[in-house]
Design a protein around this motif. Structure first.
Motif, short mmCIF file in Angstrom:
data_model
loop_
_atom_site.label_atom_id
_atom_site.label_comp_id
_atom_site.label_asym_id
_atom_site.label_seq_id
_atom_site.Cartn_x
_atom_site.Cartn_y
_atom_site.Cartn_z
N PHE A 1 -10.69 -5.74 5.26
CA PHE A 1 -10.89 -4.59 4.37
C PHE A 1 -10.22 -4.92 3.04
CE2 PHE A 1 -7.25 -4.15 7.12
CZ PHE A 1 -6.21 -3.96 6.20
N SER A 2 -10.57 -4.12 2.02
CA SER A 2 -9.93 -4.38 0.72
C SER A 2 -8.82 -3.36 0.50
CB SER A 2 -10.97 -4.29 -0.39
OG SER A 2 -11.46 -2.98 -0.45
N PHE A 3 -7.86 -3.72 -0.28
CA PHE A 3 -6.75 -2.80 -0.57
C PHE A 3 -6.11 -3.17 -1.90
CE2 PHE A 3 -5.06 -6.38 1.68
CZ PHE A 3 -3.80 -6.61 1.15
N ASN A 4 -5.32 -2.24 -2.43
CA ASN A 4 -4.71 -2.48 -3.74
C ASN A 4 -3.41 -3.24 -3.57
OD1 ASN A 4 -6.72 -0.86 -4.82
ND2 ASN A 4 -5.50 0.98 -4.50
N LYS A 5 -3.22 -4.21 -4.43
CA LYS A 5 -1.94 -4.93 -4.39
C LYS A 5 -1.00 -4.27 -5.38
CE LYS A 5 -2.60 -9.37 -2.49
NZ LYS A 5 -2.26 -10.78 -2.61
#
Ligand SMILES: Cc1ncc(COP(=O)(O)O)c(C=O)c1O
Length: 491
Positions: free
Chosen positions: A107-111
């Motif tokens: 999944f994508s996520f904010n760094k």
């Protein structure tokens, strides 16, 4: 036909019941795709014979699988792997079992760009230069555990074992209000006190409430990096002011207030972090006056109030605040041990109320029973006894560290003996570089760590903090020895 006899392995010596062992292994086979949906399972009699167990064991295992939804029985036909199970991809599961899944992200996520502190795995035989942490070996863990046990057995503790207030345990709020009034000249009531999980939670909550995107907050050119990061994370703009031997230069605050709508200033007046200097009386008054004139908040982080070696601690700004400009934060993490995530935020009630509401987004409540135990620890004098004891020990350690630093390493470091706190502000001679020393120290099993965090404004002061409190005398000698060996390698 699946060779259940070789695949299913039962261990009669473990505590896990046989029927659960059978059920769990079926689940694994189904998850791995080795038994597909709609596959018929062997009859309980046949499988019992194959596995050499009682038939009731298999019946119980199948019941468990039915209960968990992995298999279903179709009357007059038998037991089947559930037809509606999603087929899990075998490749992913295969790699999962080899333990390489840690790098894989589905999944994508904010760094978070602001937080980039390397986490060190403690290396055997290494000594670590720290920022000024207490010696956890001196913490009165047994005494606190005893209080905890005693109060947990009482009926009146039961309300604290369930969902409770986001303000923190009321007994601790009350005890702290009294303690802070008596020892630090604050004039607060329980309603002004919110219990947080350490000072950092206080800094986070107040930054969310005080600052909007692009709004201004003043910090020292050298400042506690975690506070800077928290304000930047909020989208605020940092306005940096110089720090000299008397602490932050308050004339610079005034200049900035004339130019910008400043919302807040973050200060560590007792011992400036990182340089350890104390804010002068004149500047304290100046700052309080400026906060009234320009209507900004003073965030007073009093992280090491209790440790003062040459004179009585100087009362916090909060004790002189008549206009309600100061938000005072502190914690027991430095005074007792970092493991106890108990801090406090003291402010005008309307602000505390908002903090308590906001806290709920990230933490439903604190550890109310532990907080209750700390209320007793404070009321029964345990906190004062502990501070009295550690103050003496830390003073000796400071003196030894400073003496050795002066005699053994005078060509390398400049420093003033800190009047209090748990760290020395050591400035490396300008002809040397920390990046070189870090590499050399590593060879001598000394970890200096993230030295860049002390100069986020990039002014090139070449200083870092040497925590002295967490080492005993023998360790101090060893740290200085390794530091010297490392320095000798500098060109
Ligand atoms: C200046 C300063 N403020 C706050 C903290 C955070 O302390 P806590 O462990 O209470 O969150 C520290 C910890 O090192 C600190 O140095």
């Amino acid at each position: 036909m699946i060779p259940y006899k070789t695949i299913i392995k039962l261990d009669k010596d473990t505590k896990q019941a046989l029927y659960l062992q059978v059920a769990n292994q079926f689940i694994e086979l189904i998850k791995k795709g080795m038994i597909a949906p709609k596959t018929k399972l062997p009859s309980s009699r046949l499988l019992a014979e194959t596995l050499q167990v009682h038939r009731r064991t298999i019946v119980a295992a199948y019941d468990e699988l039915i209960l968990q939804g992995w298999v279903e029985t179709i009357p007059k036909k038998g037991t089947f792997v559930h037809r509606d199970l999603p087929i899990l991809k075998q490749k992913a599961l295969g790699s999962l079992s080899k333990g390489v899944h840690k790098e894989r992200i589905g999944f994508s996520f904010n760094k978070e760009p602001g937080i980039d502190f390397p986490v060190f795995d403690k290396k055997e035989n290494f000594l670590y230069i720290n920022d000024g942490t207490p010696d956890a070996r001196l913490a009165p863990l047994p005494e606190i555990a005893k209080i905890y046990r005693r109060i947990a057995a009482k009926k009146r503790s039961i309300p604290y074992a369930t969902y409770h207030s986001t303000y923190g345990n009321p007994e601790l709020r009350q005890a702290l209000a009294q303690y802070l009034n008596q020892t630090r000249g604050l004039r607060c009531t329980k309603d002004n006190v919110m219990i947080t999980r350490g000072s950092q939670m206080g800094i986070y909550l107040l930054s969310q409430l005080l600052l909007q995107e692009k709004e201004y907050i003043i910090v020292g050119e050298t400042n506690y990096i975690a506070a800077n990061i928290t304000f930047l994370n909020r989208g605020a703009q940092l306005l940096r002011i110089p720090v000299d031997h008397n602490g932050i230069v308050t004339e610079a605050v005034e200049e900035l207030c004339k130019k910008h709508p400043v919302k807040a200033i973050f200060v560590t007046p007792h011992h400036h972090h990182p340089t350890t200097v104390t804010l002068s009386a004149e500047r304290r008054l100046h700052l309080l006056n400026l906060s009234q004139t320009y209507g900004f908040a003073i965030i007073e982080d009093d992280y090491d109030y209790d440790f003062n070696y040459s004179h009585a601690p100087i009362l916090p700004l909060a004790s002189h605040d008549k206009n309600g400009n100061v938000i005072y934060i502190g914690s027991v993490c430095k005074a007792v041990a970092p493991v106890y995530r108990i801090g406090y935020l003291v402010a005008p009630k309307p602000f505390v109320d908002e903090c308590a509401k906001l806290r709920r987004f990230i933490d439903r409540q604190g550890d109310s029973l532990l907080e209750y135990a700390f209320a007793y620890f404070i009321k029964e004098g345990g906190m004062e006894r502990h501070l009295k004891k550690t103050l003496k020990i830390y003073k000796k350690r400071r003196d030894l560290f400073c003496t050795l630093l002066k005699t053994e390493l005078k060509d390398y470091f400049n420093f003033e003996i800190p009047k209090g706190g748990m760290a020395i502000w050591a400035v490396l001679n300008a002809k040397y570089k920390w990046e070189d020393l870090v590499v050399l120290a590593e060879k001598h099993e000394l970890e200096i760590g993230n030295w860049q965090r002390y100069d986020s404004a990039k002014i090139g002061h070449n200083g870092i903090r040497f925590g002295f409190a967490a080492y005993n005398e023998e360790e101090i000698h060893e740290v200085i020895h390794r530091l010297k060996q490392s320095c000798l390698g500098l060109l």
